[in-house]
Motif scaffolding. Structure first.
Motif, short mmCIF file in Angstrom:
data_model
loop_
_atom_site.label_atom_id
_atom_site.label_comp_id
_atom_site.label_asym_id
_atom_site.label_seq_id
_atom_site.Cartn_x
_atom_site.Cartn_y
_atom_site.Cartn_z
N SER A 182 57.07 68.36 74.08
CA SER A 182 55.97 68.10 74.01
C SER A 182 55.77 67.25 72.41
CB SER A 182 54.62 68.16 74.82
OG SER A 182 54.84 69.77 73.57
N VAL A 188 60.93 77.33 86.05
CA VAL A 188 61.14 76.66 84.58
C VAL A 188 62.03 76.87 84.00
CG1 VAL A 188 61.17 74.55 82.93
CG2 VAL A 188 59.39 74.71 84.58
N LEU A 247 61.05 67.69 83.62
CA LEU A 247 60.27 67.49 82.87
C LEU A 247 59.94 66.35 82.01
CD1 LEU A 247 59.82 69.85 84.79
CD2 LEU A 247 57.68 70.49 82.95
N TYR A 301 63.35 71.87 83.22
CA TYR A 301 64.04 71.69 84.24
C TYR A 301 63.38 73.16 85.57
CZ TYR A 301 67.34 68.66 83.76
OH TYR A 301 68.60 66.81 83.41
N HIS A 302 62.91 72.10 86.58
CA HIS A 302 61.94 72.82 87.71
C HIS A 302 63.70 73.49 88.73
CE1 HIS A 302 57.51 72.16 87.69
NE2 HIS A 302 57.85 70.91 87.41
N PRO A 339 51.76 70.47 84.58
CA PRO A 339 53.13 70.23 84.09
C PRO A 339 53.22 69.25 82.66
CG PRO A 339 52.89 68.67 85.68
CD PRO A 339 51.62 69.39 85.26
N SER A 340 52.41 68.97 82.11
CA SER A 340 52.15 68.19 80.61
C SER A 340 52.67 68.73 79.04
CB SER A 340 51.00 67.20 80.94
OG SER A 340 49.83 67.85 80.32
N TYR A 341 52.22 69.68 79.21
CA TYR A 341 52.30 71.25 78.52
C TYR A 341 51.53 70.01 76.66
CZ TYR A 341 56.06 73.66 80.51
OH TYR A 341 56.40 74.56 81.65
N THR A 349 59.14 72.62 75.44
CA THR A 349 58.77 71.63 76.63
C THR A 349 59.05 70.39 75.43
OG1 THR A 349 56.82 71.34 75.01
CG2 THR A 349 56.85 73.76 76.38
#
Length: 396
Positions: A189, A374, A324, A334-335, A158-160, A187
């Motif tokens: 990131s 997600v 996230l 969001y999950h 999940p860090s992308y 994302t």
């Protein structure tokens, strides 16, 4: 009557033709679908990425003044020179880099246009372009319409973050370019120094080009620096770097952006640009050229949007959604899969219809629809909009 006859003749004639689509896998985008649903069900639209508040008043005033002063005709093909000079000054202020406004900056009708033109300038049939998924939805069609092939590599969930070992494994003699996006949509990131180190090694080793999508350049948080490709001379010399005014100055409807590239790349970029758009909206260029002279105009944006991100995060703690990290852009993932077994698309549609809040399923950013449970929310909204949305989300 003549119109009806003409329509029937045209239809009959077209029925006898076979048109082979250059983009057979492309349909209506999820953004159009979700925004239409939001309108149909009177839902709060946190799906499509645009603000619901006004652009800066000084920029409105400068645009009006530009029109009143007669700046209403074509501007130069490459863009209004005072604006390009202001952009060059901004780049030097932020990144310590000297860019030639005459030979390295081109004003475009939006960041997406700049991305398309960058691809089109250099890609040929059979070339391969590495694309990281989830990916902004224009990249792959832009590549494919040029006869090239998108080599899709998933970011690590999940860090992308980028899996550079996989990148190395997927490079072939046909690999022409790497497409990057930081801060990343959807994302949030961002590229880190270790990413830059890996990138520098690979592009040199394999003689690759770079398309760097940096439209959220100023929307980066928690004291993170924006690691623009422009910072690194060895990367900059092989890159098209694309930006957007609409994303950072709350005027997405203007469709104004620009591309920074080395002189030889810019020559090719403008060959495509001059026959596709030629020039952009002059009053906005005149206004932006003046507006950017104030460093506060771009240095204050990160704080403005971080406050919105943080406030939305505080509100969302009342809900069952799990966040996230978002370190940039104006999106937050969001999950939801811990309280629903629906696909992210089914969940997003039900959320819009039954609870009156529209979001985007992240699977839409993958060609094969990878679903990690997600969804994406846009927090570029008024405080009261975010509050009303969360009032509805807490009921799920």
């Amino acid at each position: 009557m003549n119109r009806i006859i003409l329509h029937e003749i045209t239809k009959h004639y077209m029925d006898g033709l076979k048109i082979e689509s250059k983009l057979p896998n492309v349909g209506t985008t999820i953004f159009t679908v979700m925004s239409a649903l939001a309108h149909e069900y009177d839902a709060i639209n946190l799906s499509q990425g645009y603000p619901d508040f006004e652009m800066p008043e000084p920029l409105v005033r400068l645009t009006s003044q530009a029109m009143e002063r007669g700046f209403n005709q074509y501007s130069p093909m490459a863009g209004w020179m005072p604006l390009r000079e202001s952009i060059a000054s901004k780049i030097q202020d932020l990144y310590g880099v000297v860019v030639n406004p005459d030979s390295e900056i081109t004003i475009t009708p939006g960041g997406t246009y700049a991305i398309y033109t960058a691809f089109t300038s250099v890609l040929r049939a059979g070339d391969e372009v590495i694309v990281f998924e989830p990916a902004y939805d224009s990249y792959i069609p832009n590549i494919e319409v040029n006869g090239a092939v998108a080599i899709r590599i998933p970011l690590q969930f999940p860090s992308y973050q980028i899996d550079w070992e996989e990148v190395k494994a997927r490079i072939t003699p046909r690999t022409r370019m790497i497409a990057l996006n930081s801060p990343h949509n959807p994302t949030g990131s961002v590229l880190r120094e270790e990413d830059i180190a890996q990138l520098r090694h690979l592009v040199q080793q394999h003689n690759l080009l770079i398309m760097s999508d940096e439209v959220y350049e100023h929307l980066i948080y928690d004291h993170e620096p924006h690691r623009s490709i422009l910072r690194y001379p060895d990367l900059r010399e092989r890159a098209f770097v694309c930006f957007s005014f609409g994303k950072v100055y709350h005027c997405t409807g203007w469709k104004m952006g620009y591309c920074v590239a080395p002189p030889a790349f810019t020559v090719e970029f403008r060959k495509v640009h001059q026959f596709n758009c030629f020039s952009c909206y002059t009053p906005a260029q005149v206004a932006l050229g003046e507006y950017l002279k104030d460093k506060h105009a771009y240095r204050s944006i990160a704080q403005f949007y971080q406050q919105k991100r943080d406030y939305f995060g505080i509100l969302m703690k009342q809900t069952r959604f799990k966040p996230l990290p978002s370190r940039g852009s104006y999106f937050q993932l969001y999950h939801f899969d811990h309280f629903s077994s629906e696909s992210d698309r089914e969940f997003s549609i039900r959320l819009t219809k039954e609870h009156g809040v529209a979001c985007i399923p992240v699977s839409a950013f993958y060609q094969e629809g990878i679903d990690n449970g997600v969804v994406r929310f846009c927090f570029a909204k008024k405080q009261e909009t975010l509050e009303k949305a969360v009032e509805r989300l807490v009921k799920i």
